[in-house]
Design a protein around this motif. Structure first.
Motif: not given
Length: 154
Positions: A27-42, A135-138, A143-147
């Motif tokens: 199982e992986a969880i997103v612990v950081a997803a800063p920026g408008s690009e991550c927000l726009a990608g959900g 480019n997390w999940l295309a 740039t997302a940080t996952i654990e």
């Protein structure tokens, strides 16, 4: 739903069935997803996905490593050619959404990558990975940080 089943089938085919491939489910969880690009990608902190890790160089795994993710509405598989994921390493991949939207030839990299234990073998029972993936999940520019926590499948 058909698209998600197809994505999951692709991931299962990737890890093989009757071969001696070694892989870990988790199982992986997103612990950081800063920026408008991550927000726009959900992509939000707290999003979680099922994950499969098939590292290169073990048993019949071959020279390429695979790190794959399946969420409620999407699936993605990242391939590190002739290597294992690590800081500065790049990947190519595919992504599919439940809507049928898909992307091939997705590229990105690992801006950080920490794996515990640092050295794994065919008998390593558990693996923990913390990584930042560009480019997390295309989603270009995200740039997302996952654990992720994994347990070896026999």
């Amino acid at each position: 739903m058909k698209s998600l089943v197809l994505a999951f089938s692709v991931l299962l085919a990737m890890v093989g069935s009757a071969s001696a491939k070694v892989f870990w489910w988790g199982e992986a969880i997103v612990v950081a997803a800063p920026g408008s690009e991550c927000l726009a990608g959900g992509h939000f902190v707290g999003n979680n996905v099922r994950a499969v890790f098939q590292p290169s160089g073990l048993s019949d795994n071959g020279a390429d490593s695979w790190l794959s993710f399946v969420g409620t509405f999407h699936g993605a598989s990242l391939r590190v050619v002739n290597n294992r994921p690590g800081p500065g390493k790049t990947y190519t991949g595919v992504r599919i959404y439940i809507s049928g939207e898909h992307a091939t030839g997705v590229t990105g990299g690992f801006s950080s990558f920490v794996m515990t234990p640092a050295t794994i073998t065919e008998t390593s029972r558990t693996i923990f990975i913390r990584t930042s993936i560009t480019n997390w999940l295309a989603t270009v520019g995200c740039t997302a940080t996952i654990e992720a926590s994994f347990i070896r499948q026999r």
